[in-house]
Design a protein around this motif. Sequence first.
Motif, PDB file in Angstrom:
ATOM      1  N   UNK A  64     -40.857  47.159 -20.891  1.00 32.32           N
ATOM      2  CA  UNK A  64     -40.340  47.930 -22.026  1.00 32.32           C
ATOM      3  C   UNK A  64     -40.975  49.315 -22.075  1.00 32.32           C
ATOM      4  N   UNK A  65     -40.199  50.301 -22.482  1.00 26.54           N
ATOM      5  CA  UNK A  65     -40.714  51.661 -22.616  1.00 26.54           C
ATOM      6  C   UNK A  65     -41.846  51.705 -23.637  1.00 26.54           C
ATOM      7  N   UNK A  66     -42.942  52.359 -23.278  1.00 26.93           N
ATOM      8  CA  UNK A  66     -44.089  52.461 -24.188  1.00 26.93           C
ATOM      9  C   UNK A  66     -43.762  53.303 -25.411  1.00 26.93           C
ATOM     10  N   UNK A  67     -42.716  54.135 -25.310  1.00 27.66           N
ATOM     11  CA  UNK A  67     -42.360  55.011 -26.440  1.00 27.66           C
ATOM     12  C   UNK A  67     -41.305  54.405 -27.346  1.00 27.66           C
ATOM     13  N   UNK A  68     -40.209  53.907 -26.741  1.00 29.50           N
ATOM     14  CA  UNK A  68     -39.069  53.494 -27.574  1.00 29.50           C
ATOM     15  C   UNK A  68     -38.522  52.120 -27.172  1.00 29.50           C
ATOM     16  N   UNK A  69     -39.292  51.346 -26.401  1.00 24.24           N
ATOM     17  CA  UNK A  69     -38.954  49.976 -25.994  1.00 24.24           C
ATOM     18  C   UNK A  69     -37.842  49.960 -24.948  1.00 24.24           C
ATOM     19  N   UNK A  70     -36.671  50.560 -25.243  1.00 22.73           N
ATOM     20  CA  UNK A  70     -35.582  50.652 -24.267  1.00 22.73           C
ATOM     21  C   UNK A  70     -35.495  52.093 -23.766  1.00 22.73           C
ATOM     22  N   UNK A  71     -34.532  52.359 -22.890  1.00 26.13           N
ATOM     23  CA  UNK A  71     -34.346  53.719 -22.407  1.00 26.13           C
ATOM     24  C   UNK A  71     -33.714  54.614 -23.464  1.00 26.13           C
ATOM     25  N   UNK A  72     -33.832  55.953 -23.333  1.00 23.02           N
ATOM     26  CA  UNK A  72     -33.275  56.866 -24.331  1.00 23.02           C
ATOM     27  C   UNK A  72     -31.769  56.704 -24.522  1.00 23.02           C
ATOM     28  N   UNK A  97     -45.168  48.065 -30.801  1.00 22.81           N
ATOM     29  CA  UNK A  97     -46.420  48.730 -31.144  1.00 22.81           C
ATOM     30  C   UNK A  97     -46.164  49.677 -32.316  1.00 22.81           C
ATOM     31  N   UNK A  98     -47.215  50.103 -33.016  1.00 19.40           N
ATOM     32  CA  UNK A  98     -47.009  51.065 -34.114  1.00 19.40           C
ATOM     33  C   UNK A  98     -46.288  52.332 -33.663  1.00 19.40           C
ATOM     34  N   UNK A  99     -46.634  52.859 -32.483  1.00 16.01           N
ATOM     35  CA  UNK A  99     -45.981  54.094 -32.027  1.00 16.01           C
ATOM     36  C   UNK A  99     -44.518  53.839 -31.672  1.00 16.01           C
ATOM     37  N   UNK A 100     -44.216  52.700 -31.055  1.00 11.90           N
ATOM     38  CA  UNK A 100     -42.816  52.360 -30.776  1.00 11.90           C
ATOM     39  C   UNK A 100     -42.027  52.276 -32.074  1.00 11.90           C
ATOM     40  N   UNK A 101     -42.611  51.638 -33.080  1.00 11.89           N
ATOM     41  CA  UNK A 101     -41.935  51.491 -34.363  1.00 11.89           C
ATOM     42  C   UNK A 101     -41.607  52.854 -34.964  1.00 11.89           C
ATOM     43  N   UNK A 102     -42.573  53.767 -34.966  1.00 10.67           N
ATOM     44  CA  UNK A 102     -42.347  55.092 -35.548  1.00 10.67           C
ATOM     45  C   UNK A 102     -41.258  55.850 -34.791  1.00 10.67           C
ATOM     46  N   UNK A 103     -41.312  55.799 -33.461  1.00 10.20           N
ATOM     47  CA  UNK A 103     -40.326  56.540 -32.665  1.00 10.20           C
ATOM     48  C   UNK A 103     -38.920  55.973 -32.835  1.00 10.20           C
ATOM     49  N   UNK A 104     -38.808  54.649 -32.870  1.00  7.36           N
ATOM     50  CA  UNK A 104     -37.487  54.027 -33.015  1.00  7.36           C
ATOM     51  C   UNK A 104     -36.922  54.292 -34.401  1.00  7.36           C
ATOM     52  N   UNK A 105     -37.768  54.264 -35.421  1.00  6.63           N
ATOM     53  CA  UNK A 105     -37.306  54.506 -36.789  1.00  6.63           C
ATOM     54  C   UNK A 105     -36.695  55.896 -36.926  1.00  6.63           C
ATOM     55  N   UNK A 106     -37.199  56.880 -36.169  1.00  5.15           N
ATOM     56  CA  UNK A 106     -36.658  58.230 -36.238  1.00  5.15           C
ATOM     57  C   UNK A 106     -35.227  58.278 -35.703  1.00  5.15           C
ATOM     58  N   UNK A 139     -52.094  36.971 -42.438  1.00  4.22           N
ATOM     59  CA  UNK A 139     -51.412  37.385 -41.209  1.00  4.22           C
ATOM     60  C   UNK A 139     -50.549  38.618 -41.460  1.00  4.22           C
ATOM     61  N   UNK A 140     -49.911  38.676 -42.609  1.00  5.77           N
ATOM     62  CA  UNK A 140     -49.043  39.803 -42.938  1.00  5.77           C
ATOM     63  C   UNK A 140     -49.836  41.101 -43.066  1.00  5.77           C
ATOM     64  N   UNK A 141     -50.970  41.057 -43.764  1.00  3.74           N
ATOM     65  CA  UNK A 141     -51.782  42.267 -43.925  1.00  3.74           C
ATOM     66  C   UNK A 141     -52.372  42.721 -42.592  1.00  3.74           C
ATOM     67  N   UNK A 142     -52.765  41.773 -41.741  1.00  2.00           N
ATOM     68  CA  UNK A 142     -53.316  42.149 -40.438  1.00  2.00           C
ATOM     69  C   UNK A 142     -52.252  42.784 -39.550  1.00  2.00           C
ATOM     70  N   UNK A 143     -51.004  42.369 -39.736  1.00  2.00           N
ATOM     71  CA  UNK A 143     -49.898  43.000 -39.011  1.00  2.00           C
ATOM     72  C   UNK A 143     -49.628  44.400 -39.565  1.00  2.00           C
ATOM     73  N   UNK A 144     -49.707  44.559 -40.884  1.00  2.00           N
ATOM     74  CA  UNK A 144     -49.378  45.834 -41.521  1.00  2.00           C
ATOM     75  C   UNK A 144     -50.409  46.927 -41.265  1.00  2.00           C
TER      76      UNK A 144
END
Length: 404
Positions: A64-72, A97-106, A139-144
């Motif tokens: 998986x892409x380290x930035x956005x999981x899938x290809x652009x 990952x947190x960075x993947x989540x942020x990039x995909x959300x954009x 578990x939820x707080x440790x994920x957040x």
Amino acid sequence: MEEINNKHTATAAPAERERAVLVAVVRDQEEPRQTEEFLDELEFLADTADIGVVRRFTQRLAQPSARIYVGPGKLEEIAQYCRDEQIDVVIFDDELTPSQTRNIEKAMPCRILDRTRLILDIFLSRAQTAYAKTQVQLANYEYMLPRLSGMWTHLERQRGGTGTRGGAGEREIETDRRIIRNRIAKLKEDLKKIDRQMAVQRSNRGQLVRVALVGYTNVGKSTLMNLLSKSEVFAENKLFATLDTTVRKVVFDNLPFLLSDTVGFIRKLPTELIESFKSTLDEVREADLLLHVVDISHPQFEEQIAVVSETLREIGAGDKPVYLVFNKVDAYTYVKKDEDDLTPPTPENRSLDDLKKSWMAHTDTPSIFLSARERTNIEKFRQDLYGMVREIHAGRYPFNNFLY
């Protein structure tokens, strides 16, 4: 870059439910069939969370892409589909990952979930007792905690002028992190107290033989528990219907033992949940005998056996005596072979008699085929279980054997 054909589900989701698409990466070492099986399970998880799946997207990548999981290009295709079809949520089959989540959300016009977040949401909705709620909240707080930064990006424009370090958003993030860390510490202390109480309860049970039901989620453990103990443990055809460990005293022909029903296992079970459910899994670690329940009607039941066996090893229970219980024979379907058909049996064409002659019935692990719902072969199961419990009891109390 090879892409796998997108797959539409047979039926669209009801209008009142959230509508979702699933996304998965097919790694080089994986077959498309295996990915579809993972997505089948992810769709079942979504259904358990009352989310309807309307389409699947898959793409073959080495990793998986380290930035956005899938290809652009694939990400834009998914985003455009979500805009056109007014999709409510995109669910990814791996933990982002947190960075993947942020990039995909954009890029996405709707909210996103990963597999871990979805499982945590199901656990949060199904936790009933104070103990289960505490475990899942931890578990939820440790994920957040590592994912908070994306929550305050809308405040970045409010930062101070030239020469200032950070702004309102960053201060809010630090405040939230401190609050969550404090809550995590408090929940861990609460769990320690409950752990001590449960340890005392286990010690107060004396030296009765302990039998634990284990297995993949939704294989019929709770139904079997109800049948053996004549109790009313909640059972439903949903993933993770049972979160709390239930312990009942069972007596077969004057021979008492303790029977426990535990939370079901699953592929890619979040590390946070395994850790927070440590005390629940103590029932498994301290058991004298494990009844490994298998849904034989599931097309991937052999893979599920492997997942459970690996999880047992991970939690330190891999050396326990195991009795394989192949459940749901009433739901097992097969195609009867012609008399002149010399094709070796496969999962698609073997009969139940074939299964009884298969590797499952001829390993060093004792096994039985039954249906807890239809009570098929239950008497034989009781006899086998009685014999195994009696043998363990006899080893513990050699001078009391005459009672049985």
